[in-house]
Design an enzyme around this catalytic site. Structure first.
Site, PDB file in Angstrom:
ATOM      1  N   ASP A 103       0.817  -1.208   0.000  1.00 46.88           N
ATOM      2  CA  ASP A 103       0.000   0.000   0.000  1.00 46.88           C
ATOM      3  C   ASP A 103       0.854   1.263   0.000  1.00 46.88           C
ATOM      4  OD1 ASP A 103      -2.214  -1.573  -0.010  1.00 46.88           O
ATOM      5  OD2 ASP A 103      -2.846  -1.146   2.045  1.00 46.88           O
ATOM      6  N   GLY A 104       2.014   1.204   0.661  1.00 43.20           N
ATOM      7  CA  GLY A 104       2.891   2.366   0.690  1.00 43.20           C
ATOM      8  C   GLY A 104       3.363   2.769  -0.697  1.00 43.20           C
ATOM      9  N   ASP A 207      -0.045  12.364  22.116  1.00 46.50           N
ATOM     10  CA  ASP A 207       1.173  12.172  21.338  1.00 46.50           C
ATOM     11  C   ASP A 207       1.001  12.670  19.903  1.00 46.50           C
ATOM     12  OD1 ASP A 207       2.427  11.091  23.482  1.00 46.50           O
ATOM     13  OD2 ASP A 207       2.458   9.032  22.739  1.00 46.50           O
ATOM     14  N   THR A 218      -8.262   1.736   7.737  1.00 44.39           N
ATOM     15  CA  THR A 218      -7.599   0.464   8.056  1.00 44.39           C
ATOM     16  C   THR A 218      -6.084   0.633   8.181  1.00 44.39           C
ATOM     17  OG1 THR A 218      -7.622  -0.025   5.675  1.00 44.39           O
ATOM     18  CG2 THR A 218      -9.361  -1.008   7.024  1.00 44.39           C
ATOM     19  N   TYR A 220      -3.092   3.678   9.911  1.00 46.49           N
ATOM     20  CA  TYR A 220      -2.612   4.134  11.213  1.00 46.49           C
ATOM     21  C   TYR A 220      -3.770   4.388  12.177  1.00 46.49           C
ATOM     22  CZ  TYR A 220       0.651   6.682  14.312  1.00 46.49           C
ATOM     23  OH  TYR A 220       1.428   7.095  15.362  1.00 46.49           O
ATOM     24  N   SER A 221      -4.867   4.926  11.679  1.00 43.05           N
ATOM     25  CA  SER A 221      -6.015   5.211  12.535  1.00 43.05           C
ATOM     26  C   SER A 221      -6.528   3.957  13.236  1.00 43.05           C
ATOM     27  CB  SER A 221      -7.139   5.844  11.705  1.00 43.05           C
ATOM     28  OG  SER A 221      -8.305   6.044  12.482  1.00 43.05           O
ATOM     29  N   LEU A 222      -6.541   2.843  12.527  1.00 41.86           N
ATOM     30  CA  LEU A 222      -6.994   1.586  13.120  1.00 41.86           C
ATOM     31  C   LEU A 222      -6.080   1.167  14.264  1.00 41.86           C
ATOM     32  CD1 LEU A 222      -8.902  -0.873  13.036  1.00 41.86           C
ATOM     33  CD2 LEU A 222      -7.370  -1.888  11.342  1.00 41.86           C
TER      34      LEU A 222
END
Length: 324
Positions: A103-104, A207, A218, A220-222
């Site tokens: 994905d990156g 932080d 789906t 970082y938020s996850l």
């Protein structure tokens, strides 16, 4: 003496039948059954390849794509990093972009592909792959389906991030997954003021903060405790990272709203990262506004690919835990 116009002879019945069979899209009836000859792609396609860095076996992949492209109307292939071809060249020139990686890797081309209205096919060579969900083993089938017009469009809404310091705009970025505000190397809490539609909602001590699209729900938020959201919903997810006050929970907001973040940390650096790629240091004179972008990214997928099938497989749900 004027001669009468020459009339074009009508083809014989047998010749007419042959002609009809060769016309794409012609509808023929056979008894009680009906067959539609599908429209074939007649335009030569330019296929752009973007791969993750130092990909082993890239030469073999390129050769396979070139062979398939030549088979279909002698289309051509361009590859990032070869013959001076840049990523910008690919999204400007290619008719479609094939991404080999995770994905990156796809996120690296998402903004430019969306702005240039170029469809993207993701072939997964990473570990998870919610965007590049097609396995490498099926990429030949996916490629044939593309040339035959069998893939379906999955349009993903981008969001727009605007960073300014008063009157001057520092940076504008369209992002597919998320924009993240986080602290530097020091283990210190940062202070952020969250405004939604010009209303102060929270003085946040944490932080950091993640502002995510449904596509990025789906990512970082996850990991930070945010919800999983179906990618077609018109939403923005606001997820605190390790908030000092436990009542600061993730928020789901309409993408018609304007979300503004003001930095209230003075003595140490704060960074903003867009889709995990580019990072920018900001200070307490800066504010970040997130709103709906005018662009969408077109992902091309197999008709058999369904979002919740991918979600279930990637997150290993419904394994029955040994039940028979």
């Amino acid at each position: 003496i004027r001669r009468p116009p020459r009339s074009t002879p009508k083809p014989s019945s047998a010749a007419s039948d042959v002609y009809k069979r060769q016309v794409p899209g012609f509808h023929a009836n056979f008894g009680n059954s009906s067959i539609i000859y599908p429209m074939a792609r007649t335009k030569k396609q330019i296929i752009g390849i973007v791969a993750k860095p130092d990909l082993t076996g890239l030469d073999k992949i390129v050769k396979t794509v070139e062979e398939c492209a030549l088979t279909h109307h002698k289309s051509s292939v361009i590859v990032e990093g070869r013959d001076g071809i840049t990523r910008e060249d690919i999204v400007n020139v290619a008719d479609a972009v094939i991404v080999f990686g995770g994905d990156g890797t796809l996120l690296h081309v998402a903004e430019e592909a969306a702005i240039n209205k170029k469809p993207v096919i993701g072939i997964n060579l990473g570990s998870l792959g919610f965007l590049t969900e097609a396995p490498y083993e099926r990429f030949k089938v996916i490629l044939d389906d593309f040339f035959e017009g069998k893939l379906i469009e999955d349009n993903r809404q981008l969001l727009l991030s605007t960073i300014s310091n008063g009157k001057n705009i520092i940076k504008k970025t369209h992002f597919l997954n998320d924009v993240v505000i986080n602290k530097g190397a020091l283990a210190k809490i940062i202070n952020l003021d969250l405004y939604i539609d010009k209303i102060l909602v929270s003085n946040l001590r944490a932080d950091g903060l993640i502002l995510s699209s449904p596509t990025g729900s789906t990512a970082y938020s996850l990991s930070a405790g945010g919800p999983i959201v179906s990618p077609g919903l018109p939403l923005v997810i606001v997820t605190p990272i390790c908030p000092h006050t436990l009542s600061n929970r993730p928020l789901v907001i309409s993408d018609k709203s304007s979300i503004k973040i003001r930095i209230d940390s003075i003595s140490y650096p704060v960074f903003v990262t867009f889709d995990g790629n580019e990072s920018l240091e900001i200070d307490n004179t800066s504010e970040l506004i997130v709103s709906k972008s005018k662009y969408k990214l077109c992902l091309l997928r197999s008709p058999d690919s369904k979002y919740f099938h991918v979600l279930k497989d990637k997150l290993m749900w419904s394994n029955n835990y040994g039940r028979k």
